[in-house]
Write a protein that holds these residues in place. Structure first.
Motif, PDB file in Angstrom:
ATOM      1  N   HIS A  12       0.798  -1.226   0.000  1.00  0.00           N
ATOM      2  CA  HIS A  12       0.000   0.000   0.000  1.00  0.00           C
ATOM      3  C   HIS A  12       0.834   1.280   0.000  1.00  0.00           C
ATOM      4  CE1 HIS A  12       0.878  -0.902   4.247  1.00  0.00           C
ATOM      5  NE2 HIS A  12       0.840   0.393   4.435  1.00  0.00           N
ATOM      6  N   ASN A  13       2.111   1.214   0.463  1.00  0.00           N
ATOM      7  CA  ASN A  13       2.915   2.428   0.512  1.00  0.00           C
ATOM      8  C   ASN A  13       4.361   2.124   0.117  1.00  0.00           C
ATOM      9  OD1 ASN A  13       3.716   5.074   1.010  1.00  0.00           O
ATOM     10  ND2 ASN A  13       4.059   4.710   3.198  1.00  0.00           N
ATOM     11  N   PRO A  14       4.596   1.728  -1.139  1.00  0.00           N
ATOM     12  CA  PRO A  14       5.964   1.359  -1.527  1.00  0.00           C
ATOM     13  C   PRO A  14       6.922   2.539  -1.572  1.00  0.00           C
ATOM     14  CG  PRO A  14       4.526   1.365  -3.437  1.00  0.00           C
ATOM     15  CD  PRO A  14       3.635   1.576  -2.248  1.00  0.00           C
ATOM     16  N   VAL A  15       6.401   3.736  -1.867  1.00  0.00           N
ATOM     17  CA  VAL A  15       7.267   4.905  -2.005  1.00  0.00           C
ATOM     18  C   VAL A  15       7.676   5.456  -0.641  1.00  0.00           C
ATOM     19  CG1 VAL A  15       7.440   7.253  -2.925  1.00  0.00           C
ATOM     20  CG2 VAL A  15       6.225   5.491  -4.222  1.00  0.00           C
ATOM     21  N   GLY A  16       6.734   5.509   0.287  1.00  0.00           N
ATOM     22  CA  GLY A  16       7.030   6.105   1.585  1.00  0.00           C
ATOM     23  C   GLY A  16       7.534   5.141   2.634  1.00  0.00           C
ATOM     24  N   PHE A  17       7.727   3.878   2.254  1.00  0.00           N
ATOM     25  CA  PHE A  17       8.161   2.900   3.250  1.00  0.00           C
ATOM     26  C   PHE A  17       9.575   3.212   3.731  1.00  0.00           C
ATOM     27  CE2 PHE A  17      10.466  -1.061   4.200  1.00  0.00           C
ATOM     28  CZ  PHE A  17       9.735  -1.477   5.303  1.00  0.00           C
ATOM     29  N   GLU A  18       9.771   3.161   5.049  1.00  0.00           N
ATOM     30  CA  GLU A  18      11.063   3.415   5.655  1.00  0.00           C
ATOM     31  C   GLU A  18      11.426   2.237   6.547  1.00  0.00           C
ATOM     32  OE1 GLU A  18      14.441   4.233   6.493  1.00  0.00           O
ATOM     33  OE2 GLU A  18      13.529   5.855   5.321  1.00  0.00           O
ATOM     34  N   CYS A  19      12.466   1.522   6.151  1.00  0.00           N
ATOM     35  CA  CYS A  19      12.853   0.309   6.871  1.00  0.00           C
ATOM     36  C   CYS A  19      13.299   0.607   8.295  1.00  0.00           C
ATOM     37  CB  CYS A  19      13.966  -0.400   6.105  1.00  0.00           C
ATOM     38  SG  CYS A  19      14.502  -1.954   6.833  1.00  0.00           S
ATOM     39  N   LYS A  20      13.880   1.766   8.527  1.00  0.00           N
ATOM     40  CA  LYS A  20      14.399   2.096   9.853  1.00  0.00           C
ATOM     41  C   LYS A  20      13.291   2.460  10.830  1.00  0.00           C
ATOM     42  CE  LYS A  20      18.882   3.667   8.111  1.00  0.00           C
ATOM     43  NZ  LYS A  20      19.842   4.785   8.021  1.00  0.00           N
ATOM     44  N   ASP A  21      12.100   2.748  10.325  1.00  0.00           N
ATOM     45  CA  ASP A  21      10.967   3.035  11.200  1.00  0.00           C
ATOM     46  C   ASP A  21      10.437   1.716  11.761  1.00  0.00           C
ATOM     47  OD1 ASP A  21       7.925   3.341  11.708  1.00  0.00           O
ATOM     48  OD2 ASP A  21       8.644   5.408  11.618  1.00  0.00           O
ATOM     49  N   GLU A  22      10.495   1.545  13.077  1.00  0.00           N
ATOM     50  CA  GLU A  22      10.164   0.269  13.694  1.00  0.00           C
ATOM     51  C   GLU A  22       8.729  -0.150  13.407  1.00  0.00           C
ATOM     52  OE1 GLU A  22      11.078  -3.208  15.600  1.00  0.00           O
ATOM     53  OE2 GLU A  22      12.434  -1.558  15.088  1.00  0.00           O
ATOM     54  N   THR A  23       7.800   0.796  13.511  1.00  0.00           N
ATOM     55  CA  THR A  23       6.390   0.458  13.288  1.00  0.00           C
ATOM     56  C   THR A  23       6.149   0.055  11.840  1.00  0.00           C
ATOM     57  OG1 THR A  23       5.699   1.991  15.029  1.00  0.00           O
ATOM     58  CG2 THR A  23       4.023   1.297  13.457  1.00  0.00           C
ATOM     59  N   GLN A  24       6.694   0.819  10.900  1.00  0.00           N
ATOM     60  CA  GLN A  24       6.535   0.480   9.488  1.00  0.00           C
ATOM     61  C   GLN A  24       7.170  -0.876   9.184  1.00  0.00           C
ATOM     62  OE1 GLN A  24       7.229   3.377   6.385  1.00  0.00           O
ATOM     63  NE2 GLN A  24       7.134   5.079   7.836  1.00  0.00           N
ATOM     64  N   PHE A  25       8.329  -1.105   9.760  1.00  0.00           N
ATOM     65  CA  PHE A  25       9.019  -2.376   9.514  1.00  0.00           C
ATOM     66  C   PHE A  25       8.186  -3.557  10.006  1.00  0.00           C
ATOM     67  CE2 PHE A  25      11.865  -5.721  11.090  1.00  0.00           C
ATOM     68  CZ  PHE A  25      12.520  -6.058   9.919  1.00  0.00           C
ATOM     69  N   ARG A  26       7.670  -3.457  11.229  1.00  0.00           N
ATOM     70  CA  ARG A  26       6.885  -4.573  11.785  1.00  0.00           C
ATOM     71  C   ARG A  26       5.606  -4.780  10.986  1.00  0.00           C
ATOM     72  NH1 ARG A  26       7.335  -4.177  18.444  1.00  0.00           N
ATOM     73  NH2 ARG A  26       9.627  -4.066  18.534  1.00  0.00           N
ATOM     74  N   ASN A  27       4.952  -3.700  10.612  1.00  0.00           N
ATOM     75  CA  ASN A  27       3.728  -3.814   9.810  1.00  0.00           C
ATOM     76  C   ASN A  27       4.006  -4.489   8.469  1.00  0.00           C
ATOM     77  OD1 ASN A  27       1.352  -2.720  11.184  1.00  0.00           O
ATOM     78  ND2 ASN A  27       2.496  -0.807  11.269  1.00  0.00           N
ATOM     79  N   CYS A  28       5.154  -4.167   7.876  1.00  0.00           N
ATOM     80  CA  CYS A  28       5.505  -4.764   6.587  1.00  0.00           C
ATOM     81  C   CYS A  28       5.741  -6.266   6.735  1.00  0.00           C
ATOM     82  CB  CYS A  28       6.752  -4.080   6.031  1.00  0.00           C
ATOM     83  SG  CYS A  28       7.237  -4.663   4.391  1.00  0.00           S
ATOM     84  N   ILE A  29       6.417  -6.665   7.796  1.00  0.00           N
ATOM     85  CA  ILE A  29       6.679  -8.093   8.018  1.00  0.00           C
ATOM     86  C   ILE A  29       5.356  -8.847   8.183  1.00  0.00           C
ATOM     87  CG2 ILE A  29       7.687  -9.783   9.596  1.00  0.00           C
ATOM     88  CD1 ILE A  29       9.734  -8.265   7.936  1.00  0.00           C
ATOM     89  N   VAL A  30       4.453  -8.293   8.976  1.00  0.00           N
ATOM     90  CA  VAL A  30       3.152  -8.936   9.194  1.00  0.00           C
ATOM     91  C   VAL A  30       2.361  -8.994   7.894  1.00  0.00           C
ATOM     92  CG1 VAL A  30       0.960  -8.762  10.415  1.00  0.00           C
ATOM     93  CG2 VAL A  30       3.087  -8.281  11.619  1.00  0.00           C
ATOM     94  N   TRP A  31       2.414  -7.918   7.118  1.00  0.00           N
ATOM     95  CA  TRP A  31       1.694  -7.889   5.841  1.00  0.00           C
ATOM     96  C   TRP A  31       2.227  -8.953   4.890  1.00  0.00           C
ATOM     97  CZ3 TRP A  31       3.042  -6.982   0.719  1.00  0.00           C
ATOM     98  CH2 TRP A  31       1.981  -6.750  -0.154  1.00  0.00           C
ATOM     99  N   LEU A  32       3.545  -9.099   4.826  1.00  0.00           N
ATOM    100  CA  LEU A  32       4.139 -10.106   3.953  1.00  0.00           C
ATOM    101  C   LEU A  32       3.682 -11.508   4.340  1.00  0.00           C
ATOM    102  CD1 LEU A  32       7.812  -8.796   3.573  1.00  0.00           C
ATOM    103  CD2 LEU A  32       6.078  -8.928   1.782  1.00  0.00           C
ATOM    104  N   GLU A  33       3.668 -11.800   5.645  1.00  0.00           N
ATOM    105  CA  GLU A  33       3.249 -13.117   6.094  1.00  0.00           C
ATOM    106  C   GLU A  33       1.757 -13.337   5.845  1.00  0.00           C
ATOM    107  OE1 GLU A  33       2.644 -16.836   7.772  1.00  0.00           O
ATOM    108  OE2 GLU A  33       4.375 -15.875   6.860  1.00  0.00           O
ATOM    109  N   ASP A  34       0.938 -12.323   6.148  1.00  0.00           N
ATOM    110  CA  ASP A  34      -0.515 -12.473   5.992  1.00  0.00           C
ATOM    111  C   ASP A  34      -0.944 -12.573   4.531  1.00  0.00           C
ATOM    112  OD1 ASP A  34      -1.203 -12.559   8.646  1.00  0.00           O
ATOM    113  OD2 ASP A  34      -1.620 -10.425   8.831  1.00  0.00           O
TER     114      ASP A  34
END
Length: 242
Positions: A12-34
């Motif tokens: 949903h947010n490929p351009v604004g994704f920031e790996c160093k942001d802990e919340t964004q990172f965790r949400n991305c991991i959960v999204w990938l698994e789900d």
């Protein structure tokens, strides 16, 4: 740096994704698994989905182990890039017919020119490091701080062991050479002719194993020399060295 893969996965947010942001990172991991990887059953994803929990790093570490990720939790960018690659592979596997119908991109005017794939290679990018490390793990090559050195070792191994010529040579059946046991001195006597013959056979087999070991040692020495025999000259010092 993950934009291309995130876009391919319809994140949903490929351009604004920031790996160093802990919340964004965790949400991305959960999204990938789900949405894409789905390694766990739905009822087993609770710990990973509990993003605010202080125990989430432990759940994430276990997840990496369960999906056989070659990178530890400390190498965040490399691990995420590996998970994205896994998700892309699953996405293609689930929609093979869809992607087979995709029209190829229009060829550019310079399409006939040979392009060196290493010209624009960024050896400091997480994607490059992740790819080299994954290959090294698959080929069981010792890790090195310099990823270019690891890449050279991978190239040498592939050329010497995995090329079509090397595989064809290794697959050829070697015919055994008859050996006359009476011409090989055992060096001791067991007092039994049968035991003496068995000991001679064991000694010959041991010598053959030592020869194979020496051959492998020689190959390893050649491979190491090929890696390190690339000196850089510093004209200011008037010396040759690394």
């Amino acid at each position: 740096m993950f934009r291309r893969k995130l876009t391919a996965l319809d994140y949903h947010n490929p351009v604004g994704f920031e790996c160093k942001d802990e919340t964004q990172f965790r949400n991305c991991i959960v999204w990938l698994e789900d949405q894409k990887i789905r390694h766990y059953k739905i009822e087993d994803r609770g710990n990973l989905r509990n993003i605010p929990s202080s125990d989430w790093p432990q759940a994430y570490q276990k997840y990496l182990q369960d999906v056989n990720c070659p990178f530890p939790v400390q190498e965040r960018q490399e691990a995420l890039d590996w998970l994205l690659g896994l998700a892309v592979r699953y996405e293609y596997g689930d929609n093979v017919d869809k992607y087979k119908r995709c029209e190829p991109l229009a060829a550019s005017s310079d399409s006939n020119k040979a392009v060196d794939p290493l010209v624009n290679l960024d050896s400091d990018s997480p994607e490059f490091k992740a790819g080299v490390t994954a290959l090294a793990n698959i080929l069981k090559i010792q890790r090195h701080d310099d990823y270019l050195v690891m890449l050279k070792a991978i190239r040498i191994l592939i050329q010497e062991r995995l090329s079509p010529e090397a595989i064809a040579k290794a697959s050829q059946n070697r015919e055994g050479i008859p050996v006359a046991l009476d011409k090989h001195i055992l060096g001791f006597d067991t007092g039994d002719a049968t035991l003496n013959e068995a000991a001679q056979i064991l000694r010959l087999l041991h010598v053959e194993e030592l020869r194979e070991l020496q051959t492998k040692i020689n190959e390893a020495i050649v491979a190491v020399q090929a890696i390190i025999a690339d000196p850089k000259t510093d004209h200011r010092l008037g010396k040759v060295g690394r």
